[in-house]
Design an enzyme around this catalytic site. Structure first.
Site, PDB file in Angstrom:
ATOM      1  N   GLU A 772       0.873  -1.170   0.000  1.00 63.93           N
ATOM      2  CA  GLU A 772       0.000   0.000   0.000  1.00 63.93           C
ATOM      3  C   GLU A 772       0.906   1.215   0.000  1.00 63.93           C
ATOM      4  O   GLU A 772       1.675   1.417   0.949  1.00 63.93           O
ATOM      5  CB  GLU A 772      -0.886  -0.031   1.250  1.00 63.93           C
ATOM      6  N   CYS A 806      -1.139   9.027   3.329  1.00 63.25           N
ATOM      7  CA  CYS A 806      -1.136   8.666   1.905  1.00 63.25           C
ATOM      8  C   CYS A 806      -2.451   9.070   1.251  1.00 63.25           C
ATOM      9  O   CYS A 806      -2.521   9.284   0.051  1.00 63.25           O
ATOM     10  CB  CYS A 806      -0.830   7.194   1.703  1.00 63.25           C
TER      11      CYS A 806
END
Ligand code: FAD
Length: 1013
Positions: A772, A806
């Site tokens: 990820e 993120c």
């Protein structure tokens, strides 16, 4: 004030029985018949009142539970503020076809509703012209009108709706109108329409408006004493509890100035009541005001609104009465029930609070109101003002105060039918809350009023329902006491059907503020790798320090060497089979115990997270909550996926499909979510039965060490997991080449993910890699969106956590016709952000993680010319970067993810929307995306033309909730599966299929014994 502070989340059942019921019960013993009789008359008279009120007629016709009602609400919320015709047309085309307007066209003498309905109908082109024969004369007029004209009729209808709630456009006209109405029973409290300010510029404007209004009203001669209502959140852009020092410095002087002025011109003022989280601030500020000499014997015109739906309302009034006694002063109190009920319920659930600050039963709110009335009746210091449109409430108060001065209050545009009943009553005084301002300022207020009128439980709504008879409406709320335990709204912790919601910390409450303002001393700390439950000391050490206090070393981390890594792998490998075959219930029990331990160690974990990772207290709490949710969610999911499935096949054969742990797994987590991601990955691996190496980011070694120890304390077998500390580039290759390794899970930068992928490719087997990584996340805001809402969500998405998420918003794409307005408000809002030590509850933006990060962000900012950066400074030695807005011309101007408080803004034209989506897609990231628009077609277009993992509509784009918004993206943003989603655990398992020819052992017994002739 202690009772106020400690009773925010009281148990409503015992509060009702102990504090609300007794006095009301006693009073009603003697007066119930009379009060119910009066209420009945009010209701009957209201139902016979012929309202000329267009709004009421429209609300009558378009119930909020119907699709047409919802359409009307959407139009009312957005239509009048949209600057351009094209977007107005788009909105109308989008919404109108969704209603069955034909059913609302009637032959009744209701011109406004009919014209509106026909306009809605024709615009939507739902009906062929012939179908309109059934409608009467309006049709002959409207039949030949062109679509643009009909659109203007719709706009007009919404205008009329809005006008219903606006008393007048400005204070001069308002005052003039009030003079014309001088003969009526009404006095006025003018509310200069204003919602919460987002910028200092706005708050200064509202401040001037309020002062002008007070002066003007003071100078206008009238027999009635009109007053001014004031929203404190309009007077400061950060009217929040954590900003109390700032408010004391900046807002309090303004309040003194306003009160002084009001005193001089002898005008009453009243501070409106807002969200429950803001109650403490208003009381703290009020306390300062009462302790000063600004209110004296000559002036008793200061007032506050108190919301009876808050569990603490009775304590607020008791405190205020005592305080006024002590300081020997007098005040007004406007008693309301409260206008933000749905928001309070939602917020409490989102924050995982221990309970709701408001009652969850309408009749308890009614009881609370009556109890508050009794407290006011007992006070000699408070002049009571009862703001309600409810017939029973009015009748009760009227009886209770038959010999004591008081007044009623109603909202302009509402309740005329109720108060008309009193037009010939002697000494009856009612004040109208009269909003003054333009349509733009009205919209959030209008939505609150529409909800209030449309809510099922609302008295006014029920009054308008012909199927509810007057008997049902005039009864005392005590008659519903037997329902106190029925159909409860689940407490915030129980909103998920199969697991507990993580408990949050309410940082607007005094006790929590006290606790979290004093973090634990994290000095002389030591962190080591842990194998078999044993701390492993080596000679490779690194200093630990806070990113906001870089001159002070607070401890040492001891990094693993090759020997330790090998020892960990050997020990875990040896235990792998046993852990894989261990009972699932046992693993789930450990995980749930661990979640509870995280929950009971909030203070320790927040302290470590703030000091080592530099995260703010708010962000640290959110990080812990997410970790707890991961544990509980994965525990539930594990139960679902480990069920042995029997698959169909030919007779005589038994086919079983099942999942089992893969074996040795390595999870590598980042520093930006040092609790949630570390825990999420590790627990996912362990609950499935994988022995696991946890390799956290070196920047947060100590925090991982503390959490890992809690996991062992929860009962995890010591050789089921090992903590390995150290630099990724040194540790990784030693693990990735080991033949026992079955699975690697990574969250971090794209650059590192690719390095790991390369190293795994070099192996001679194929092992799974879950990554990820980051994103170049965009938020698209068109001109139908509410600018204040866009700005709030963008600030949240781009700058919280110093932009080190993120999911953070990196690029804001604003439709060209609202670009300047949005940008200017955005800059104003950025100016209010405090960059400082994360140890302070008032800090909005803490440091970035280290020198390298700061350098990269700064270089990026310096490479752009058109930018806006706040100039705030603080005394801390650390890696601070002030929030920055950079204007760009093309999406491609941003080459890579910049992990910091930097937002890029871009203007786009609505005709290029698809082109914009294609460009976003070609950035080749696909993590988060935001859309702010009221037009479904725009939202659909964006969704269809982009390819991202998490899309958020009309909200911020960060803070994905485990189990509700599974999180993760595609392309450069990651491999999937989504964390906190139903597919995640499966990736930690291999699939097994076992096919057994059961006939081989003596024939097909099943078949032969089950067939009949
Ligand atoms: C002059 C004036 C000034 C006002 N100023 C303010 C203000 O400063 N701040 C503010 O918040 N509001 C303010 N209001 C709005 C006011 O709160 C609402 O108009 C009021 O709640 C309606 O009460 P009612 O007695 O007319 O209606 P009712 O229909 O009898 O009561 C509605 C109340 O019940 C509550 N309720 C609904 N469902 C439930 C449930 N399941 N559990 C518990 N409670 C429930 C609603 O939230 C609402 O508070 C003001 C109103 C007036 C008239």
């Amino acid at each position: 004030m202690k009772d106020i502070f400690t009773n925010k989340f009281t148990d409503q059942v015992s509060l009702t029985h102990d504090h609300l019921v007794p006095q009301i019960f006693t009073y009603l013993k003697d007066h119930e018949k009379e009060i119910e009789g009066s209420a009945y008359h009010i209701i009957e008279s209201a139902r016979n009142y012929n309202s000329f009120n267009a709004f009421e007629k429209l609300m009558h016709e378009y119930d909020l539970s119907s699709s047409e009602g919802i359409v009307l609400m959407c139009l009312a919320e957005a239509l009048l503020r949209i600057p351009d015709n094209k977007t107005i047309n788009d909105l109308i085309e989008d919404k109108i076809p969704k209603g069955q307007w034909k059913n609302h066209i009637k032959n009744e003498n209701n011109i406004f509703v009919n014209i509106s309905s026909i306009a809605f109908l024709m615009t939507g082109k739902i009906l062929k012209q012939d179908d309109l024969k059934t409608t009467d004369i309006f049709m002959s007029v409207l039949k030949n009108i062109s679509t643009p004209v009909l659109r203007s009729v719709i706009k007009q209808s919404i205008n009329i709706l809005a006008k219903q709630f606006i008393f007048e456009k400005d204070i001069k006209r308002a005052s003039k109108l009030s003079l014309k109405l001088e003969d009526s029973i009404y006095a006025y409290s003018f509310d200069k329409l204003s919602e919460g300010a987002r910028t200092y510029q706005d708050s200064n404007k509202y401040f001037e408006n309020y002062k002008n209004a007070i002066t003007f009203i003071g100078e206008t001669s009238s027999q009635k004493k009109h007053s001014i209502s004031i929203k404190l959140s309009a007077l400061h852009p950060r009217y929040e509890r954590n900003k109390i020092e700032l408010l004391r410095k900046e807002l309090l002087p303004k309040l003194f100035e306003i009160i002084e002025l009001a005193k001089n011109v002898n005008v009453d003022i009243c501070f409106d009541a807002e969200e429950a989280d803001r109650l403490n601030i208003s009381l703290i500020l009020l306390n300062y005001i009462l302790d000063s000499n600004i209110i004296d014997n000559d002036y008793s015109g200061l007032g506050i609104a108190v919301q009876a739906y808050q569990q603490r309302s009775i304590f607020v009034l008791e405190w205020l009465d005592t305080k006024l006694n002590i300081v020997n002063k007098k005040m007004n109190v406007r008693l309301v029930k409260g206008a933000y009920w749905d928001t309070e319920i939602k917020l409490a659930q989102e924050k995982g609070l221990e309970n709701y600050p408001v009652f969850t039963k309408k009749f308890i709110t009614d009881l609370s109101y009556l109890k508050c009335a009794h407290i006011l009746e007992g006070s000699n210091n408070i002049f009571p003002q009862f703001a309600t449109h409810n017939a029973f409430t009015i009748a009760y108060v009227q009886k209770l105060f038959e010999n004591k001065p008081h007044e009623f209050q109603k909202l302009h545009g509402m309740g005329d039918e109720i108060y008309n009943h009193f037009k010939n009553t002697n000494n009856f005084s009612c004040r109208v809350y009269a909003p003054v301002g333009g349509y733009n300022d009205l919209l959030p207020y209008l939505v609150r009023r529409l909800l209030e009128n449309g809510a099922n439980t609302s008295f006014i709504h029920q009054l308008n329902k012909k199927n509810i008879n007057s008997e049902a409406l005039h009864r005392s709320p005590l008659s519903k006491l037997h329902k106190i335990d029925q159909n409860q709204i689940y407490k915030p912790q129980n909103i998920f059907p199969d697991r507990k919601n993580s408990i949050g910390v309410d940082l607007t409450e005094e006790e929590n503020i006290e606790i979290f303002s004093n973090l634990q001393n994290i000095d002389n700390i030591n962190a080591t790798s842990v194998i078999n439950g044993v701390d492993k000391i080596t000679s490779i050490t690194a200093d630990i320090f806070s990113p906001y206090d870089i001159n002070k070393i607070i401890g040492q981390a001891c990094y693993a060497d090759e020997k330790i890594i090998n020892e960990a792998i050997d020990s875990l490998s040896l235990y792998s089979k046993e852990w894989k075959n261990s009972s699932l219930d046992k693993r789930i029990k450990i995980v749930n115990q661990f979640a509870n331990l995280l929950e009971s160690n909030y203070h320790l974990l927040v302290s470590c997270c703030v000091k080592e990772a530099g995260k703010t207290i708010h962000d640290s709490i959110a990080d812990i909550r997410e970790a707890i949710d991961f544990c509980r969610y994965y525990a539930v999911e594990a139960k679902k996926i480990f069920i042995e499935q029997h698959l169909p096949g030919p007779t005589g054969e038994k086919n079983i499909y099942q999942l089992k742990a893969k074996g040795l797994t390595c999870v590598i987590s980042p520093w930006n979510f040092p609790i949630a991601i570390f825990v999420g990955q590790l627990i996912a691996a362990l609950v499935c039965g994988n022995v696991t190496i946890a390799k956290p980011a070196e920047q947060t070694s100590y925090l991982s060490y503390v959490i890992f120890k809690l996991l062992l304390k929860a009962g995890l077998p010591q050789n089921a997991a090992a903590l390995i500390l150290g630099r990724g580039e040194k540790i990784g290759p030693k693990i990735f080449t080991n033949q026992n390794l079955q699975n690697v899970v990574f969250t971090g930068s794209l650059e590192t993910a690719k390095i790991i992928q390369k190293q795994l490719h070099a192996r001679d087997d194929l092992i799974n890699f879950i990554a990820e990584t980051g994103g170049l996340n965009c938020l698209i805001a068109d001109s139908s969106a509410l600018t204040e809402h866009v700005v709030e969500d963008v600030i949240n998405s781009a700058f919280n956590s110093a932009g080190q998420r993120c999911s953070a918003c990196r690029i804001l794409c604003i439709e060209e016709n609202v670009y300047e307005k949005t940008l200017s408000m955005l800059k104003g809002a950025v100016d209010t952000l405090k960059v400082s030590s994360p140890e302070l509850i008032s800090t909005d933006i803490g440091p970035v993680i280290d020198h390298k990060a700061k350098e990269k962000i700064t270089n990026h900012i310096n490479s752009f010319a058109k930018k806006y950066q706040t100039s705030s400074t603080n005394n801390h030695q650390g890696y601070f970067v002030n929030p920055t807005i950079i204007e760009i011309n093309n999406l491609t101007d941003v080459k890579e993810e910049i992990f910091g408080p930097v937002l890029h803004v871009l203007s786009y034209s609505s005709k290029n929307l698809i082109e914009l989506c294609i460009q976003i897609d070609s950035l080749n990231y696909g993590l988060t995306l935001g859309i702010h628009s009221r037009i479904d077609r725009v939202i659909d277009t964006v969704i269809k033309n982009t390819n991202v993992g998490n899309t958020y509509i009309n909200r911020n784009i960060v803070g994905a909730v485990v189990g509700s918004q599974p999180f993760g993206g595609h392309h450069k943003s990651g491999t999937g599966p989504k964390a906190g989603g139903p597919e995640y655990l499966k990736k930690f398992c291999y699939e097994y299929s076992v096919s057994n020819n059961i006939v081989a052992m003596g024939g097909n017994v099943d078949l032969l014994s089950n067939v009949t002739d």
